[in-house]
Motif scaffolding. Structure first.
Motif, PDB file in Angstrom:
ATOM      1  N   VAL A 290       0.853  -1.181   0.000  1.00  0.00           N
ATOM      2  CA  VAL A 290       0.000   0.000   0.000  1.00  0.00           C
ATOM      3  C   VAL A 290       0.893   1.235   0.000  1.00  0.00           C
ATOM      4  N   ARG A 291       0.301   2.370  -0.341  1.00  0.00           N
ATOM      5  CA  ARG A 291       1.040   3.629  -0.338  1.00  0.00           C
ATOM      6  C   ARG A 291       0.308   4.645   0.529  1.00  0.00           C
ATOM      7  N   VAL A 292       1.018   5.181   1.500  1.00  0.00           N
ATOM      8  CA  VAL A 292       0.469   6.209   2.367  1.00  0.00           C
ATOM      9  C   VAL A 292       0.527   7.565   1.643  1.00  0.00           C
ATOM     10  N   ASP A 293      -0.553   8.296   1.697  1.00  0.00           N
ATOM     11  CA  ASP A 293      -0.579   9.648   1.127  1.00  0.00           C
ATOM     12  C   ASP A 293       0.058  10.591   2.142  1.00  0.00           C
ATOM     13  N   ASN A 294       1.372  10.765   2.035  1.00  0.00           N
ATOM     14  CA  ASN A 294       2.100  11.574   3.013  1.00  0.00           C
ATOM     15  C   ASN A 294       1.658  13.037   3.014  1.00  0.00           C
ATOM     16  N   GLN A 295       1.088  13.503   1.906  1.00  0.00           N
ATOM     17  CA  GLN A 295       0.659  14.902   1.835  1.00  0.00           C
ATOM     18  C   GLN A 295      -0.574  15.155   2.695  1.00  0.00           C
ATOM     19  N   ARG A 296      -1.421  14.146   2.846  1.00  0.00           N
ATOM     20  CA  ARG A 296      -2.686  14.322   3.548  1.00  0.00           C
ATOM     21  C   ARG A 296      -2.745  13.606   4.888  1.00  0.00           C
ATOM     22  N   SER A 297      -1.928  12.605   5.049  1.00  0.00           N
ATOM     23  CA  SER A 297      -1.995  11.809   6.279  1.00  0.00           C
ATOM     24  C   SER A 297      -1.342  12.556   7.440  1.00  0.00           C
ATOM     25  N   PRO A 298      -1.937  12.506   8.632  1.00  0.00           N
ATOM     26  CA  PRO A 298      -1.300  13.111   9.804  1.00  0.00           C
ATOM     27  C   PRO A 298      -0.096  12.323  10.283  1.00  0.00           C
TER      28      PRO A 298
END
Length: 384
Positions: free
Chosen positions: A297-305
């Motif tokens: 999976v890929r974490v959305d680093n721009q939106r994830s806290p």
């Protein structure tokens, strides 16, 4: 740090596997022998290739193939930037230059358009990598390679048991390298194989695999075998042992069942996480058979806290093992010495920035998958 309740990987070894190894130990034939020959025959049937050479790693299979094709100084081999180093290291060891190219955003597989743009008069081969077990776009790759005389060597370290448009991986390109490392879908502990329809390639790889000895060397300890042999060229020591092949044969017999278990786990992950807005799930083409070596999976680093690295740390604190596949090749010091640098392959970099490989092994239960997903969603919504 909590003890891992769910490790990233656990090998699928049973009493049948153990009995096969014990039986081989009692037989007295430990190095390459009858089990290796039978393993090669059974692998050929499984992957649809007339010829299979069992060797001691996928790395060896890739290297031996390039050497058998006489690829060397002055030549170029195109390799995706998003792969394990071995895919490109083998090119360096022939004296040729690995030419890195970017991958597709959807599945981290070789981008055919990037491959085509990178071709020069020195290009002798391309190594598409079936990332995570999802087959590359082989029709597009072959359409580019074939008219130009570029050989296609598939890195199927993740893809034993996969199929592209109904064709088994192993039966499509000029040659295909498989891995049977400890974490792979089937294992020999350490091991690999090269599959091909080219008998001349297979014959030369067999000679190169064991010091450059003539074929007679393979049966010199059999009844009626001769001690006499010739070194016809300078080869390597890359043969597989009968101990490893005995394990591999039992594992191969269970491949369909193991692949079905992995598919069940992958679909459970999809069902749990498909609506999670802070994650990108792996894309897959339903026309293919995915081997599901990895579930990345890929974490959305721009939106994830919570950023990717902290997600990994906090999952470990809750007893869940993970990994990252892969650090793009151009980030490594050795590849910077070849002239590559961060920024060269933006898609590979974007994928890497958020990538987490979740636990994936056949013994995982639905409850295990649910536990991973519940904790992952909780962490994504909780600032550190």
């Amino acid at each position: 740090m909590a003890e891992l309740r769910i490790p990233f990987f656990r090998p699928a070894i049973d009493d049948d596997d153990i009995a096969a190894v014990a039986e081989t130990l009692r037989s007295g034939w430990l190095t390459s022998g009858p089990n290796v020959r039978e393993f090669e025959r059974e692998l050929a049937a499984a992957c649809g290739a007339p010829f299979v050479n069992a060797v001691n790693s996928c790395t060896a299979a890739l290297h031996l193939c390039l050497r058998a094709w006489d690829i060397g100084p002055g030549d170029e081999v195109i390799v995706p930037a998003y792969t394990f180093s071995a895919t490109a290291t083998v090119v360096v060891h022939t004296g040729a230059r690995p030419v890195l190219v970017d991958v597709r955003e959807r599945d981290a597989n070789l981008d055919p358009a990037a491959f085509e743009r990178a071709i020069t008069p020195r290009t002798k081969a391309v190594i598409p990598v079936h990332f995570a077990g999802e087959p590359c776009d082989m029709d597009a790759i072959l359409a580019i390679a074939r008219p130009r005389g570029i050989r296609v060597l598939e890195d199927a370290a993740h893809a034993i048991g996969a199929a592209y448009r109904g064709r088994p991986i192993g039966s499509i390109g000029d040659a295909t390298a498989f891995s049977f490392y400890a974490t792979k879908n089937i294992t020999t502990g350490e091991g690999g194989a090269l599959a091909t329809a080219d008998q001349a390639l297979s014959d030369r790889v067999r000679v190169l695999t064991l010091h450059g000895m003539t074929k007679d060397a393979w049966n010199r300890y059999d009844a009626g075998g001769s001690w006499r042999y010739d070194i016809v060229e300078f080869g390597f020591k890359d043969n597989l042992t009968d101990l490893a092949a005995a394990l591999g044969r039992r594992q191969l017999a269970k491949l369909d069942r193991l692949t079905e278990a992995r598919t069940r786990i992958a679909m459970r992950y999809v069902a749990n996480l498909r609506d999670e807005p802070l994650l990108t799930l792996p894309a897959f083409d339903e026309a293919n058979r995915h081997a599901w070596h990895l579930f990345m999976v890929r974490v959305d680093n721009q939106r994830s806290p919570v950023q990717r690295d902290d997600v990994i740390r906090r999952l470990a604190e809750r007893g869940i093992g993970t990994s990252v596949h892969f650090i793009p090749l151009h980030y490594h010091t050795a590849y910077r010495k070849l002239g590559y640098q961060p920024g060269d392959f933006p898609v590979s970099e974007r994928i890497f920035d958020g990538a987490i490989s979740l636990p994936m092994f056949p013994a995982m239960t639905d409850a295990d998958v649910d536990f991973v997903c519940e904790n992952l969603r909780d962490i994504l919504r909780t600032a550190a």
